[in-house]
Design a protein around this motif. Structure first.
Motif, short mmCIF file in Angstrom:
data_model
loop_
_atom_site.label_atom_id
_atom_site.label_comp_id
_atom_site.label_asym_id
_atom_site.label_seq_id
_atom_site.Cartn_x
_atom_site.Cartn_y
_atom_site.Cartn_z
N LEU A 117 0.82 -1.21 0.00
CA LEU A 117 0.00 0.00 0.00
C LEU A 117 0.85 1.26 0.00
N LEU A 118 1.96 1.25 0.73
CA LEU A 118 2.87 2.39 0.73
C LEU A 118 3.48 2.60 -0.65
N TRP A 119 3.89 1.51 -1.30
CA TRP A 119 4.45 1.60 -2.65
C TRP A 119 3.40 2.17 -3.62
N CYS A 120 2.17 1.69 -3.52
CA CYS A 120 1.10 2.20 -4.38
C CYS A 120 0.82 3.67 -4.11
N TRP A 121 0.81 4.07 -2.84
CA TRP A 121 0.55 5.47 -2.47
C TRP A 121 1.62 6.39 -3.04
N ARG A 122 2.89 5.99 -2.93
CA ARG A 122 3.98 6.82 -3.46
C ARG A 122 3.90 6.91 -4.98
N GLY A 123 3.60 5.81 -5.62
CA GLY A 123 3.45 5.82 -7.08
C GLY A 123 2.29 6.71 -7.51
N LEU A 124 1.18 6.65 -6.77
CA LEU A 124 0.02 7.48 -7.08
C LEU A 124 0.33 8.95 -6.89
N ARG A 125 1.04 9.28 -5.82
CA ARG A 125 1.42 10.68 -5.60
C ARG A 125 2.30 11.20 -6.74
N TYR A 126 3.25 10.38 -7.18
CA TYR A 126 4.12 10.80 -8.28
C TYR A 126 3.33 11.00 -9.57
N VAL A 127 2.47 10.05 -9.89
CA VAL A 127 1.70 10.14 -11.13
C VAL A 127 0.79 11.36 -11.09
N LEU A 128 0.14 11.60 -9.96
CA LEU A 128 -0.76 12.76 -9.86
C LEU A 128 0.00 14.07 -9.89
N SER A 129 1.26 14.06 -9.48
CA SER A 129 2.04 15.30 -9.55
C SER A 129 2.36 15.66 -11.00
N GLN A 130 2.30 14.69 -11.90
CA GLN A 130 2.59 14.93 -13.31
C GLN A 130 1.36 15.41 -14.08
N VAL A 131 0.19 15.36 -13.47
CA VAL A 131 -1.04 15.75 -14.14
C VAL A 131 -1.14 17.27 -14.15
N GLY A 132 -1.54 17.81 -15.28
CA GLY A 132 -1.76 19.25 -15.37
C GLY A 132 -1.00 19.86 -16.52
N PHE A 133 -1.19 21.16 -16.66
CA PHE A 133 -0.59 21.92 -17.74
C PHE A 133 0.23 23.06 -17.16
N ARG A 134 0.98 22.75 -16.12
CA ARG A 134 1.74 23.77 -15.41
C ARG A 134 2.71 24.49 -16.34
N HIS A 135 3.47 23.75 -17.14
CA HIS A 135 4.45 24.39 -18.02
C HIS A 135 3.78 25.14 -19.16
N THR A 136 2.72 24.58 -19.71
CA THR A 136 1.99 25.27 -20.77
C THR A 136 1.39 26.57 -20.24
N TRP A 137 0.79 26.50 -19.08
CA TRP A 137 0.19 27.69 -18.47
C TRP A 137 1.25 28.75 -18.22
N GLN A 138 2.41 28.31 -17.74
CA GLN A 138 3.50 29.25 -17.49
C GLN A 138 3.96 29.92 -18.79
N GLN A 139 4.09 29.15 -19.86
CA GLN A 139 4.49 29.73 -21.14
C GLN A 139 3.44 30.69 -21.67
N LEU A 140 2.16 30.33 -21.52
CA LEU A 140 1.10 31.25 -21.96
C LEU A 140 1.14 32.55 -21.18
N CYS A 141 1.34 32.44 -19.87
CA CYS A 141 1.44 33.65 -19.06
C CYS A 141 2.63 34.50 -19.50
N ASN A 142 3.75 33.85 -19.79
CA ASN A 142 4.93 34.59 -20.26
C ASN A 142 4.66 35.29 -21.59
N VAL A 143 3.97 34.61 -22.49
CA VAL A 143 3.66 35.21 -23.79
C VAL A 143 2.76 36.42 -23.61
N PHE A 144 1.71 36.27 -22.80
CA PHE A 144 0.78 37.38 -22.62
C PHE A 144 1.42 38.50 -21.82
N MET A 145 2.26 38.19 -20.85
CA MET A 145 2.93 39.24 -20.09
C MET A 145 3.94 39.96 -20.97
#
Length: 151
Positions: A117-145
């Motif tokens: 369960l600990l191994w699964c929890w750590r894997g799930l935390r890592y995978v969920l940390s990769q979800v999102g468009f953080r870098h895309t959003w940052q680039q869009l903000c830089n372009v508009f700024m």
């Protein structure tokens, strides 16, 4: 050499017929351009319709494939659960046969389950940390700024 008196100029057409001829040619060319533009518009519209049909068919096939994939993932997960359960039963049986203690067997199985369960929890935390468009959003903000600061 000819003298100017005997030289003859080529006959010239009247100015009005030349102008009329150019006008007719221009009208013919405009008519041809209009026909070509209508043809291009019709072809473009047909291409857009075909693209929409292709997208609809691909969406249907993709939805079907995702449904099948989800079913296969469920089957795979069920197989993994059965495999893990079988391993726990085998290890529990061996532990009980070696030690003869029900308490040691239960503690061993509980420890193995907690580690999994600990191994699964750590894997799930890592995978969920990769979800999102953080870098895309940052680039869009830089372009508009950058555009806002240039003005």
């Amino acid at each position: 050499m000819q003298s100017r008196e005997f030289a003859q100029a080529p006959p010239q057409k009247p100015v009005t017929s030349k102008t009329a001829n150019i006008g007719e040619q221009a009208l013919d060319q405009l008519t041809e351009l209009a026909a070509i533009s209508w043809s291009v518009t019709a072809n473009y519209t047909e291409q857009v319709k075909l693209t929409a049909k292709t997208a609809k068919a691909e969406l249907s096939l993709s939805a079907r494939s995702l449904t099948v994939a989800a079913g296969l993932v469920v089957c795979f997960a069920a197989g993994l659960i059965l495999l893990w359960g079988s391993m726990l039963v085998a290890i529990g049986y061996l532990t009980f046969q070696l030690t003869g203690s029900l308490l040691i067997m239960a503690a061993t199985l509980l420890l193995m389950q907690c580690i999994m369960l600990l191994w699964c929890w750590r894997g799930l935390r890592y995978v969920l940390s990769q979800v999102g468009f953080r870098h895309t959003w940052q680039q869009l903000c830089n372009v508009f700024m950058a555009k806002a600061t240039e003005k």
